[in-house]
Design a protein around this motif. Structure first.
Motif, short mmCIF file in Angstrom:
data_model
loop_
_atom_site.label_atom_id
_atom_site.label_comp_id
_atom_site.label_asym_id
_atom_site.label_seq_id
_atom_site.Cartn_x
_atom_site.Cartn_y
_atom_site.Cartn_z
N GLN A 1 10.06 42.77 56.99
CA GLN A 1 11.12 42.81 57.67
C GLN A 1 11.13 44.04 58.79
O GLN A 1 12.22 44.91 58.93
N TYR B 1 6.93 39.80 58.86
CA TYR B 1 8.33 38.88 58.70
C TYR B 1 8.93 39.38 57.32
O TYR B 1 9.97 39.86 56.87
N ARG C 1 3.41 36.64 59.09
CA ARG C 1 4.23 36.35 58.15
C ARG C 1 4.44 37.61 57.08
O ARG C 1 5.58 37.94 56.84
#
Length: 360
Positions: free
Chosen positions: A124, A121, A118
């Motif tokens: 990015q 993510y 997470r």
């Protein structure tokens, strides 16, 4: 990779929630003992004694709209900025935690996908060779993440590693247990980087132990102490007396062994950054470390304490302490080039670990 490569800290970051919870906010709580009976003492007495022992006057709770991985992400951003490092150059993201993402109104642990995934993510990061994984290792998880990162760097497998400690204890603590006043939330992050050096720097030595035969359940999950609690939610429970004894019997000798492995003495240590669950316990631990070296010193000279304002935020304690220290946010404490520092922790498992670090 030659042996002249070391694991050095290139950046740090932290996230301290904005919600301040003071001791007076517990005055209307209903506290029960382990037998499900209401405590006889008044809350005023309970809170006064609690602060006397722990030194906790207030703590921080995560904002309602955030979860643990959010705090981890915020700390990671700060650390990357501090290190002046391109996020795509990270080889590993290791997130130490114990309960995953826990929503304000849903106390079930959410750990799929992993918090490290997470965080990757949220950052990015496109690089598929940046490996992200979680490390549930009790309160010593962040320090163990540094140890694992050191192995990767020493083996030549990595050059840049992001280690994060993040926890939301406020959402897994029983509101009817006086221990709930100890717990808090927060996140801290450290960037480890491979550095060539002619003399030893960075992580010099480390040691870890796990005791389960008689100690595995000193920290565990169980039902509320309130027999009339609305449901069967599991909360974190602690055998405080036994844990205190365990910490005093294991941490001092392990810290000494870590220092001895480097051929150093406690007099060579500039600071000890220790996981803070209880100020009285931390003082006693360091007193015993000094005693092992035949000394009787004041622990507070080398042990920065933030527990009075931040409470016990588990795996986040050590990286937050380090970031505050490096940013000059702890009065009377600072770090210079060449200083030796100990990172140490004790917690669920039961696990104990320590790292000896020399600042370049």
């Amino acid at each position: 990779m030659p042996d002249t490569y070391y694991s050095v800290i290139k950046g740090t970051g932290k996230y301290i929630p904005s919600k301040v919870i003071k001791n007076k906010d517990f005055l209307n709580a209903q506290f029960y003992n382990t037998d499900g009976k209401k405590l006889a003492k008044t809350n005023e007495e309970i809170i006064r004694k609690f602060q006397e022992i722990t030194e906790i006057a207030e703590r921080r709770y995560i904002e309602d709209d955030y979860v643990t991985s959010d705090m981890a992400f915020f700390a990671a951003e700060e650390a990357l900025k501090s290190a002046l490092l391109d996020k795509e150059k990270l080889d590993y993201i290791i997130v130490a935690h114990n309960f995953g993402d826990v929503l304000k109104d849903n106390q079930k642990s959410d750990m799929v996908p992993s918090l490290a995934s997470r965080v990757k993510y949220k950052l990015q990061i496109k690089n598929p060779d940046c490996i992200a994984y979680d490390l549930p290792f009790g309160c010593p998880g962040l320090v163990q993440g540094l140890i694992q990162g050191d192995y990767y760097i020493k083996s030549g497998d990595a050059k840049n590693i992001l280690v994060i400690g993040a926890e939301t204890l406020s959402r897994v603590s029983d509101p009817h247990d006086i221990d709930s006043m100890i717990y808090s939330d927060g996140a801290g992050a450290i960037i480890l980087q491979s550095q060539e050096s002619d003399s030893p720097v960075g992580i010099l030595t480390h040691k870890t132990r796990t005791d389960t035969l008689n100690e595995a359940m000193l920290l565990r999950m169980d039902l509320s102490y309130n027999p009339d609690y609305k449901d069967d939610t599991l909360f974190m429970k602690m055998n405080g007396r036994k844990l205190y004894e365990y910490a005093l019997n294991t941490v001092p000798s392990l810290v000494k062994a870590t220092i001895d492995k480097a051929g150093l003495d406690i007099r060579d240590i500039k600071k000890v950054l220790i996981h803070q669950a209880n100020a009285k316990m931390d003082d006693a631990i360091l007193h015993r470390v000094f005693k092992l070296y035949g000394m009787q010193e004041d622990p507070r000279e080398i042990m920065p304490i933030t527990i009075s304002k931040l409470g016990n935020n588990s795996v986040a304690t050590v990286p937050i302490l380090l970031d505050m220290l490096l940013c000059g946010e702890i009065e009377r404490h600072h770090i210079n080039s060449g200083d030796h520092v100990i990172f140490a922790s004790v917690g669920a498992g039961m696990n104990v670990n320590a790292v000896l670090y020399r600042f370049p």
